[in-house]
Structure formats: structure tokens, C-alpha cells
Design a protein around this motif. Structure first.
Motif, PDB file in Angstrom:
ATOM      1  N   GLU A   4     -12.506   1.204   2.161  1.00  0.00           N
ATOM      2  CA  GLU A   4     -11.397   0.353   1.716  1.00  0.00           C
ATOM      3  C   GLU A   4     -11.958  -1.022   1.354  1.00  0.00           C
ATOM      4  O   GLU A   4     -12.637  -1.649   2.157  1.00  0.00           O
ATOM      5  CB  GLU A   4     -10.363   0.245   2.854  1.00  0.00           C
ATOM      6  CG  GLU A   4      -9.334  -0.863   2.696  1.00  0.00           C
ATOM      7  CD  GLU A   4      -8.524  -0.770   1.396  1.00  0.00           C
ATOM      8  OE1 GLU A   4      -7.906   0.260   1.151  1.00  0.00           O
ATOM      9  OE2 GLU A   4      -8.552  -1.755   0.607  1.00  0.00           O
ATOM     10  N   SER A  11      -2.713  -2.797  -0.271  1.00  0.00           N
ATOM     11  CA  SER A  11      -1.788  -3.047  -1.388  1.00  0.00           C
ATOM     12  C   SER A  11      -0.492  -3.662  -0.865  1.00  0.00           C
ATOM     13  O   SER A  11       0.088  -4.539  -1.500  1.00  0.00           O
ATOM     14  CB  SER A  11      -1.515  -1.753  -2.162  1.00  0.00           C
ATOM     15  OG  SER A  11      -0.984  -0.763  -1.309  1.00  0.00           O
ATOM     16  N   LEU A  23      11.910   1.096  -1.146  1.00  0.00           N
ATOM     17  CA  LEU A  23      13.150   1.671  -1.652  1.00  0.00           C
ATOM     18  C   LEU A  23      13.401   3.036  -1.026  1.00  0.00           C
ATOM     19  O   LEU A  23      14.453   3.633  -1.184  1.00  0.00           O
ATOM     20  CB  LEU A  23      13.155   1.712  -3.188  1.00  0.00           C
ATOM     21  CG  LEU A  23      11.980   2.307  -3.959  1.00  0.00           C
ATOM     22  CD1 LEU A  23      12.020   3.806  -3.939  1.00  0.00           C
ATOM     23  CD2 LEU A  23      12.014   1.806  -5.389  1.00  0.00           C
ATOM     24  N   THR A  24      12.445   3.523  -0.275  1.00  0.00           N
ATOM     25  CA  THR A  24      12.629   4.764   0.489  1.00  0.00           C
ATOM     26  C   THR A  24      13.123   4.388   1.894  1.00  0.00           C
ATOM     27  O   THR A  24      12.601   3.453   2.505  1.00  0.00           O
ATOM     28  CB  THR A  24      11.296   5.528   0.588  1.00  0.00           C
ATOM     29  OG1 THR A  24      10.233   4.572   0.750  1.00  0.00           O
ATOM     30  CG2 THR A  24      11.009   6.307  -0.677  1.00  0.00           C
ATOM     31  N   ILE A 361       5.132   7.568  -0.006  1.00  0.00           N
ATOM     32  CA  ILE A 361       4.463   7.629   1.296  1.00  0.00           C
ATOM     33  C   ILE A 361       4.680   8.999   1.932  1.00  0.00           C
ATOM     34  O   ILE A 361       3.743   9.633   2.427  1.00  0.00           O
ATOM     35  CB  ILE A 361       4.979   6.495   2.212  1.00  0.00           C
ATOM     36  CG1 ILE A 361       4.565   5.137   1.642  1.00  0.00           C
ATOM     37  CG2 ILE A 361       4.481   6.671   3.643  1.00  0.00           C
ATOM     38  CD1 ILE A 361       5.213   3.939   2.317  1.00  0.00           C
TER      39      ILE A 361
HETATM   40  C1  LIG Z   1       5.980  -2.365  -6.192  1.00  0.00           C
HETATM   41  C2  LIG Z   1       5.812  -1.024  -5.558  1.00  0.00           C
HETATM   42  C3  LIG Z   1       6.793  -0.573  -4.689  1.00  0.00           C
HETATM   43  C4  LIG Z   1       6.665   0.680  -4.093  1.00  0.00           C
HETATM   44  N1  LIG Z   1       7.653   1.109  -3.234  1.00  0.00           N
HETATM   45  C5  LIG Z   1       7.515   2.300  -2.617  1.00  0.00           C
HETATM   46  C6  LIG Z   1       8.495   2.752  -1.671  1.00  0.00           C
HETATM   47  O1  LIG Z   1       9.518   2.119  -1.470  1.00  0.00           O
HETATM   48  N2  LIG Z   1       8.280   3.935  -1.026  1.00  0.00           N
HETATM   49  C7  LIG Z   1       7.167   4.699  -1.263  1.00  0.00           C
HETATM   50  O2  LIG Z   1       7.023   5.743  -0.636  1.00  0.00           O
HETATM   51  N3  LIG Z   1       6.242   4.306  -2.169  1.00  0.00           N
HETATM   52  C8  LIG Z   1       6.395   3.147  -2.842  1.00  0.00           C
HETATM   53  N4  LIG Z   1       5.451   2.734  -3.763  1.00  0.00           N
HETATM   54  C9  LIG Z   1       4.354   3.623  -4.084  1.00  0.00           C
HETATM   55  C10 LIG Z   1       3.223   3.283  -3.123  1.00  0.00           C
HETATM   56  O3  LIG Z   1       2.245   2.570  -3.794  1.00  0.00           O
HETATM   57  C11 LIG Z   1       2.699   4.498  -2.497  1.00  0.00           C
HETATM   58  O4  LIG Z   1       3.689   5.166  -1.762  1.00  0.00           O
HETATM   59  C12 LIG Z   1       1.539   4.264  -1.531  1.00  0.00           C
HETATM   60  O5  LIG Z   1       1.097   2.945  -1.483  1.00  0.00           O
HETATM   61  C13 LIG Z   1       0.423   5.084  -2.066  1.00  0.00           C
HETATM   62  O6  LIG Z   1      -0.632   4.953  -1.176  1.00  0.00           O
HETATM   63  P1  LIG Z   1      -2.100   5.153  -1.672  1.00  0.00           P
HETATM   64  O7  LIG Z   1      -2.941   5.022  -0.443  1.00  0.00           O
HETATM   65  O8  LIG Z   1      -2.215   6.385  -2.493  1.00  0.00           O
HETATM   66  O9  LIG Z   1      -2.326   3.946  -2.695  1.00  0.00           O
HETATM   67  P2  LIG Z   1      -2.466   2.393  -2.386  1.00  0.00           P
HETATM   68  O10 LIG Z   1      -1.440   1.923  -1.424  1.00  0.00           O
HETATM   69  O11 LIG Z   1      -2.554   1.715  -3.716  1.00  0.00           O
HETATM   70  O12 LIG Z   1      -3.868   2.307  -1.645  1.00  0.00           O
HETATM   71  C14 LIG Z   1      -5.093   2.465  -2.328  1.00  0.00           C
HETATM   72  C15 LIG Z   1      -6.140   1.680  -1.569  1.00  0.00           C
HETATM   73  O13 LIG Z   1      -7.390   1.857  -2.181  1.00  0.00           O
HETATM   74  C16 LIG Z   1      -8.087   0.633  -2.160  1.00  0.00           C
HETATM   75  N5  LIG Z   1      -9.025   0.638  -3.276  1.00  0.00           N
HETATM   76  C17 LIG Z   1      -8.762   0.683  -4.605  1.00  0.00           C
HETATM   77  N6  LIG Z   1      -9.912   0.666  -5.316  1.00  0.00           N
HETATM   78  C18 LIG Z   1     -10.922   0.618  -4.427  1.00  0.00           C
HETATM   79  C19 LIG Z   1     -12.345   0.574  -4.544  1.00  0.00           C
HETATM   80  N7  LIG Z   1     -12.942   0.582  -5.736  1.00  0.00           N
HETATM   81  N8  LIG Z   1     -13.084   0.525  -3.402  1.00  0.00           N
HETATM   82  C20 LIG Z   1     -12.481   0.546  -2.184  1.00  0.00           C
HETATM   83  N9  LIG Z   1     -11.137   0.565  -2.015  1.00  0.00           N
HETATM   84  C21 LIG Z   1     -10.369   0.608  -3.126  1.00  0.00           C
HETATM   85  C22 LIG Z   1      -7.001  -0.435  -2.328  1.00  0.00           C
HETATM   86  O14 LIG Z   1      -7.416  -1.680  -1.793  1.00  0.00           O
HETATM   87  C23 LIG Z   1      -5.849   0.180  -1.559  1.00  0.00           C
HETATM   88  O15 LIG Z   1      -5.762  -0.255  -0.227  1.00  0.00           O
HETATM   89  C24 LIG Z   1       5.544   1.487  -4.379  1.00  0.00           C
HETATM   90  C25 LIG Z   1       4.558   1.028  -5.263  1.00  0.00           C
HETATM   91  C26 LIG Z   1       4.700  -0.217  -5.842  1.00  0.00           C
HETATM   92  C27 LIG Z   1       3.632  -0.701  -6.791  1.00  0.00           C
END
Ligand SMILES: Cc1cc2nc3c(=O)[nH]c(=O)nc-3n(C[C@H](O)[C@H](O)[C@H](O)COP(=O)(O)OP(=O)(O)OC[C@H]3O[C@@H](n4cnc5c(N)ncnc54)[C@H](O)[C@@H]3O)c2cc1C
Length: 387
Positions: A4, A11, A23-24, A361
Motif C-alpha cells: 500500500e 483512498s 451511499l451504501t 465494499i
Molecule cells: C467518491 C466515492 C464514493 C464511494 N462511495 C462508496 C460507497 O458508498 N459504498 C461502497 O461500497 N463503495 C463506494 N465507493 C467505491 C469504493 O471506492 C470501493 O468500494 C472501495 O474503495 C474499493 O476498494 P479497493 O480496495 O478496491 O480500492 P481503493 O479503495 O481505491 O484502494 C486501492 C488502494 O491501492 C493503493 N494503491 C494504488 N496504486 C498503488 C500503487 N501503485 N502502489 C501501492 N498502492 C497503491 C491506494 O493507495 C489505495 O489505498 C466510492 C468511491 C468513490 C470514488
């Protein structure tokens, strides 16, 4: 090993605005073996609460996370991958790309033609309205981010114009239940990638017009018009300092209304066939989105009354660190259900990766189980080839 670049829940900690809530609903906020256990299952978490939830999950799952370790390069190396980071080099046989679908804001090319004195703001820069200069604000994009920011900026006393293209309209509650309860119960979230008619389109769909508030309020375009937000068509071009909007608002609204009605029909059908009709309220239908009597087709941005443009025009992933040729010309990863076109490489957390719920999520558990099963099979067959 889990790498990470920032902190756990990065994020949610650093890339969201102050007032954002999920929003969930809380009851839906669950990760494998771990779920919301607080006093308000029907509420919506603040960002602080989401960070705490994910921190607690990291401790509970004992995830082997190395924080402050940014991946700066991934290249194919023999039968595995060479991973370059800000904290050393690693070699691995299999690699899961879980770096998120929303790493950077997407800003359309018309941005370059905006007069230079107008302030550009993206959802990554925006924290609250006090950052913005006085004056009118043009918000471009009517999906979850755009409607939420338009409402908040309007409440701060700045006149807001919202530019509206294709969108997904949803009521916050339907027949007495959260609309996302219906998505869950009627099986919409679980629809699989190989059952979706037009997968490419499904993967590009904008986020639904929803907001999480204690009042469980609906935040659609009628709600925004009611408080005085001006609606204009899709921003199509900027010429000589004039923003030009397409005139098809009536069609855009009808299409979103029609799609919402179809979804509500699906919910009603599920309620009657599953025998749950008595557990919920009676069917409802909502007023059509009102078309403004005369919507402006252009705004002269050189006059100085607009001070800010907020680009709520979506997000994109960032694979600039990936040296394996698995990204298409539009910047999307080429994969089938999370199995990337390179041996031993996988993805998670992308739109409709394996199911409609994949980027949410609560969507990760089923996808992670399937992708892990494939990965274990890959390692098993690789081991048997070697032996
Ligand atoms: C404005 C917004 C509102 C949202 N609201 C909701 C909601 O209400 N309910 C819901 O379920 N989902 C919601 N989402 C979707 C949400 O992003 C996902 O549910 C969840 O964050 C996805 O998790 P993830 O770990 O796949 O991605 P992310 O949360 O984006 O995590 C990815 C991680 O990878 C890391 N990373 C990226 N590139 C690199 C790299 N090169 N090297 C090392 N680390 C890296 C980042 O720092 C980050 O911590 C929302 C998204 C946005 C943008």
C-alpha cells in the motif's frame, strides 16, 4: 504480501471530501467475516467511520500489509513478476492488482478551452465549499459525486449550474426500504459479468444519484431544481470562452426515468414472486424529472460571474506503473472476470469485474473467493508442471 503506497484505507482517508458519507447503508458495509455491529444499521458511515471500519478489519484479518510502499514498476520476469517499489524489489509468482478503480479524476478535454481566470476543482481537490471563491459555480456531471457537490455548494450560498448528461436516477427508499436493499434482495447486485447483456456498457455506467444522509433523503434532479440549482444539458464544447450545452435535456431525463421505472418493475416482480410483498410498503411511482421551461444552451464564461468549475466527470484507474502490456487504449485492464491476460496476474475491485456489486465494499467477498480459487489452481498447475 500486500503493498500500500499510503496508509490502510488510504483512498477514504485522503481522496474524499469532508461531508461525504457512504451511499451504501451500514448493514451492507461488510468485508469477509466482518460486518457493521454498531447501533444504526440503516445509517451511512462518515469517512472517519469508514477508515475505522477498515482499520479494524485489517487488524481482524491480520492482513500482511506493508504501508508507505508504492509500487512503481511491475514487469514480467521468467515465470513471475518483478515488482519495484519505494521500499525495495520483490519477485512474485502471482500478483493481484487491487489498486482501485478511482485513482484519479477524469477531466474531459474541453477543460483546456476554459478561460484562465476560472478555478478548476476536481473531487480529489474539493474538501468543502469554503475553499471556493465567491461567485457562480458550474458543476459538470450529474452522478453521485456531481449531485452531492452541487447540493452542498448551493447550500453555501453560491449559485450553482449543473450540467447534466447520461445518469442513473434512483430514489433513496422504495416501498419503505433502502433502494440498495432492493438491489440486494432482488438479485441485481449479484448479476454476473457473463450474464450482463452489454458488459462494456455496464462497466462504464455512471454511479447512481444517491447520497447517504441521516434523513435518508432522495437527491435527484427534481430535488436539486426544487432548491434552485439550474440544470443545463451536457457540456459539449467551449468556444471563445462560451460553454456550449447540448439541448437534449428532455430525452436525457426520459431515458433515466424509464430505466428507473424498469428497475422498480423488477423489484415489484421480485416482491410478488418471492412472497415478500407484505413485508414491504405498496408499490410507488415517482414524478418524472421536470424539464426546465427554458434551459440555457450556452454560458459566457468570460463575463466573470462564474468563478469555478467542478469536474464531477468520473474517475479512472492509474496503471502507469504497470509495464506488462495488459492495458487497452482506453486505459482499462484487459481481463475476464478478474483473470488478467498475463499468466498469474489477477484483478479485483473493478466495475462489474465478476458481479454488478464488484466495485462496492460488500462486493469484494464473492469476487475475492472466485479469483483466489483461480489463483490457487494456477499455482497448483504450475507446481505440477515443475514436478
Ligand atoms: C467518491 C466515492 C464514493 C464511494 N462511495 C462508496 C460507497 O458508498 N459504498 C461502497 O461500497 N463503495 C463506494 N465507493 C467505491 C469504493 O471506492 C470501493 O468500494 C472501495 O474503495 C474499493 O476498494 P479497493 O480496495 O478496491 O480500492 P481503493 O479503495 O481505491 O484502494 C486501492 C488502494 O491501492 C493503493 N494503491 C494504488 N496504486 C498503488 C500503487 N501503485 N502502489 C501501492 N498502492 C497503491 C491506494 O493507495 C489505495 O489505498 C466510492 C468511491 C468513490 C470514488
Amino acid at each position: 504480501m500486500l503493498l500500500e503506497r499510503g496508509d490502510i484505507a488510504n483512498s477514504w482517508r485522503h481522496e474524499r471530501w469532508d461531508s461525504l458519507r457512504l451511499l451504501t447503508p451500514n448493514w451492507q458495509t461488510r468485508l469477509p467475516g466482518f460486518h457493521y455491529d454498531g447501533p444504526d444499521p440503516d445509517g451511512y458511515m462518515t469517512m472517519g467511520e469508514v477508515v475505522e471500519f477498515i482499520d479494524r478489519f485489517a487488524a481482524f484479518s491480520r492482513a500482511p500489509v506493508r504501508t508507505r510502499t508504492a509500487v512503481t514498476g511491475v514487469a514480467r520476469d521468467g515465470d513471475g513478476y518483478q515488482v519495484t517499489t519505494t521500499n525495495g524489489e520483490f519477485r512474485c509468482r502471482t500478483l493481484v492488482i487491487a489498486s482501485g478503480a478511482c485513482n484519479r479524476p477524469h477531466v474531459p478535454a474541453v477543460h483546456d478551452a476554459i478561460p484562465p481566470f476560472i478555478r478548476h476543482v476536481t473531487p480529489f481537490d474539493y474538501r468543502n465549499p469554503s475553499q471556493l471563491p465567491e461567485g457562480r459555480v458550474l458543476v459538470v456531471g450529474p452522478s453521485a459525486t456531481g449531485v452531492q457537490l452541487a447540493a452542498e455548494i448551493h447550500r453555501s450560498g453560491r449559485p450553482v449550474t449543473l450540467s447534466v448528461g447520461e445518469h442513473v436516477r434512483l430514489p433513496r427508499t422504495y416501498r419503505g426500504r433502502d433502494v440498495l436493499w432492493w438491489m440486494d434482495a432482488a438479485g441485481v447486485w449479484d448479476q454476473r459479468h457473463d450474464e450482463v447483456d452489454d458488459l462494456t456498457r455496464a462497466r462504464r455506467l455512471p454511479s447512481p444519484q444517491l447520497v447517504g444522509t441521516p434523513e435518508r433523503a432522495t437527491l435527484d434532479l427534481n430535488a436539486l431544481s426544487d432548491v434552485g440549482v439550474e440544470l443545463v444539458g451536457r457540456l459539449s464544447a467551449v468556444r471563445d470562452g462560451r460553454a456550449l450545452f447540448s439541448g437534449g435535456l428532455r430525452n436525457t431525463f426520459s431515458l433515466a426515468d424509464l430505466k428507473m421505472e424498469r428497475l422498480l418493475d423488477t423489484f415489484d416482480e421480485w416482491a410478488s414472486t418471492s412472497g415478500r410483498a407484505l413485508d414491504v410498503g405498496p408499490p410507488e411511482r415517482f414524478p418524472a424529472t421536470r424539464v426546465p421551461p427554458s434551459s440555457r444552451l450556452q454560458i459566457d464564461l468570460t463575463r466573470g460571474d462564474y468563478s469555478t468549475i467542478v469536474w464531477a466527470t468520473g474517475y479512472r484507474p492509474d496503471y502507469s506503473w504497470l509495464q506488462v502490456p495488459v492495458v487497452d487504449e482506453k486505459g482499462h485492464l484487459r481481463h475476464v472476470g478478474g483473470v488478467v491476460e498475463s499468466p498469474g496476474m489477477y484483478a479485483l475491485g473493478l466495475p462489474v469485474l465478476r458481479r454488478r456489486k464488484s466495485t462496492f465494499i460488500h462486493g469484494i467477498e464473492d469476487d475475492a473467493r472466485d479469483v483466489t480459487a483461480h489463483l490457487v489452481g494456477f499455482l497448483g498447475s504450475a507446481a505440477s508442471t515443475i514436478s
